[in-house]
Design an enzyme around this catalytic site. Sequence first.
Site, PDB file in Angstrom:
ATOM      1  N   SER A 234      38.859 -62.025  74.207  1.00  0.00           N
ATOM      2  CA  SER A 234      38.945 -62.700  72.814  1.00  0.00           C
ATOM      3  C   SER A 234      39.948 -61.940  71.873  1.00  0.00           C
ATOM      4  CB  SER A 234      37.370 -62.388  72.321  1.00  0.00           C
ATOM      5  OG  SER A 234      37.200 -63.269  71.387  1.00  0.00           O
ATOM      6  N   GLU A 360      33.447 -71.828  77.084  1.00  0.00           N
ATOM      7  CA  GLU A 360      33.855 -71.269  75.863  1.00  0.00           C
ATOM      8  C   GLU A 360      33.276 -72.123  74.619  1.00  0.00           C
ATOM      9  OE1 GLU A 360      35.770 -68.595  75.696  1.00  0.00           O
ATOM     10  OE2 GLU A 360      37.000 -68.533  77.385  1.00  0.00           O
ATOM     11  N   HIS A 445      31.857 -67.401  76.675  1.00  0.00           N
ATOM     12  CA  HIS A 445      32.760 -66.493  76.318  1.00  0.00           C
ATOM     13  C   HIS A 445      32.005 -64.981  76.240  1.00  0.00           C
ATOM     14  CE1 HIS A 445      36.170 -65.536  73.717  1.00  0.00           C
ATOM     15  NE2 HIS A 445      35.216 -64.963  72.944  1.00  0.00           N
TER      16      HIS A 445
END
Length: 546
Positions: A234, A360, A445
Site C-alpha cells: 500500500s 482491492e 487489500h
Amino acid sequence: MSIHRAVQVDRRCIAAVIRLPGLAWLLVLAVAVATSLVAPAPVARAADTVALTQGAVRGVTEGQVTSFRGIPYAAPPVGDLRWKPPAPPASWEGVRDAAVFGPSCIQAPYAGLSPTEQSEDCLTVNVWKPAGVPTGARLPVMVWIHGGAFSIGTSAVPEYDGTHLAERGVVLVSFNYRLGKLGYFAHPALTAENPDGDLGNFGLMDAIAALAWVQANITHFGGNPDDVTVFGESAGGMTVDYLMTSPRARGLFAKAISESGFPRSPLPSMRGGDPSSAESQGVAFAESQGISGEGPGAARALRDLPAEVVAGITEGADPDVLPVTMPMIDGKFLVENVDDAFAAGREAMVPFIIGGNSWEAALMGTTRSDPEGTLARLGPHRDEIAGAYPGDISTQAQNVTTDLVMTEPVRALARLHAAHGAPTYAYYFDYVPPSQRGRQIGTPHAGEIVYVFGNLADQPFLAGGREHPAATAEDRRMADAAVTYWTNFARTGAPGSAAGVEWPTVTPDDTFLQFGPQRIQAIAHFRQRQLDLLTDYPDALRIPPP
C-alpha cells in the site's frame, strides 16, 4: 497490544476505510490484514549482542532467530529538527537493550487504531537474523516498509514479525518513518530556510536514511549491503515505487517488490499557485493555526506547534476521518510521477516484483452500496467494459474497480520495466482462506501480508465478536509458497519455483502468477480481455474512484 486487540482494531479500521470519500480510500493500508490469521510475537529465551557503528545492542533469541528492536537510525526529528532531513543518530556507551520496539510515529487516532506508545521521536529500525550468524556472513537482506496512507501505521504489528523470513536465511529489517503532516509537509517559510532547495518529503527521506543505515550496519548482523531487497505494501508499496524513481535512492537496494502500490497515482506538485500544491496546503494549515508570513518567524511558529496538533490529535476530531497526506514532486527526491519515470526508462533497473490483490475494491464501500453509480463513472464505455466481467452488478462494480485502480496499472508498469530489459515479475493474489470463502469475493487489500511473512495463527481466537479458526493446512501451504517465492527473489533476483510452480517473467506474453483459492498457476495473457479494454479507454482510468 495483544494479538486479539490488534485484529479487533483492524476490523474497525477496515470498516471505516470503506466509508472514506473521494480518493482517500486509495491511500489506506489496513495495518492488520482482513483475514485475521495472525500470530503473537515470540517469547524471549536468550540474548545476543552485536556491535554497531553507534554502539552495542543486545537482542533476544527465540528458536533459530535473533531479533533486535527499537534501534535509532536517525536523530529524533523534534524541535529544530522537525521538518528537516533526518540527521545522524547519536552514539551510546555500553550495551543498549533492543528487546522492545521503539515508539510508533505520532499519528491521529483512526477507527480505533492508535498505537499504545507513540512519539515524535520514533525513527527506529528492527532487525531479525538467523541466530548465530556471524558478522560478515553476507546473507541477503529484506527491508520492509509498512503502509497506512502515509498517515497511520507502525512497524510494530504482529503481521510484520520477521521470524519466518529470517528462518529462510535472510536478514529482515523494518522501520518507522514520519507520518501525516510531520512526514509530508511544505510551507514557503520552510523552503526559504533550506539550502538544498525544495524539501517536503520527510517520510521518504526517512526511508532513504533507513536504507543508508542498512548499508552502514547490516554486515554486523551478517547481512550483505550489496544484496538488499526493499519491499512494502500500500503506502509502503508506493514508497518502493518512489524509491525506484528517486535519484537520491540509487545504489541503496538491488531488488524491489511493490505490493498493492497503486502505480498510477498522480502526485501533487510542491510549489505552485493552485490550491492542490503542497505549499498551498501548508499555508492553509498554518493560517488555521494563526501563523502567517513566509519568514523565519513563521518557521519557528510552525515548529513550536505541539506535535499532537500537527498530527491532528485534537479534541473533537472525528476518529473515522483519516487526515490524508501525500508525497509531492519536490524536484529533489521525487522529480516526476512513477508511471512517467518508468515510461521514460528513468527508474532503477533492478529485478522487480509488482502485483496486487483480487479484491482491492473491498476498501470502497460504494462499489457495493451503489454499484450502478460506480459503473456509470465509465461513461460511454460502461456497457462494453462491464460486459467483460461476469457476475451480478455488485460483483461487476467491485472487479472493474479493482482492475481500474490496481491490476491494469500493475500490468502497465510491469510491461514498461520489462521493456527496458530488467527482470520483471507480476502477481495477482486471489487466495481466500477456507474460513472466509463465501464471505468475500477475493483477497482484500493487505490480505497477502500474513502469507508473505508466514505469520498464521496456530490456535482459534476471538476477534470482532466472532471466533476465527486456526490456519488450515491449505493456508499454510499458501504461506509456505509465498515465503519461498519472496525469499528466493531476495537471494537470486528471481522468485523461482514454489509448490511445484515456476514463476516466469512478465515478457513476452503478460504472464502473471495467480495465487488462487485452489492452486498457484502462471497465466499468460492474464485477464487480457478486461485489461485491454481498460487500456484502450484511458479516460476510464482517470475517473475518480468511488
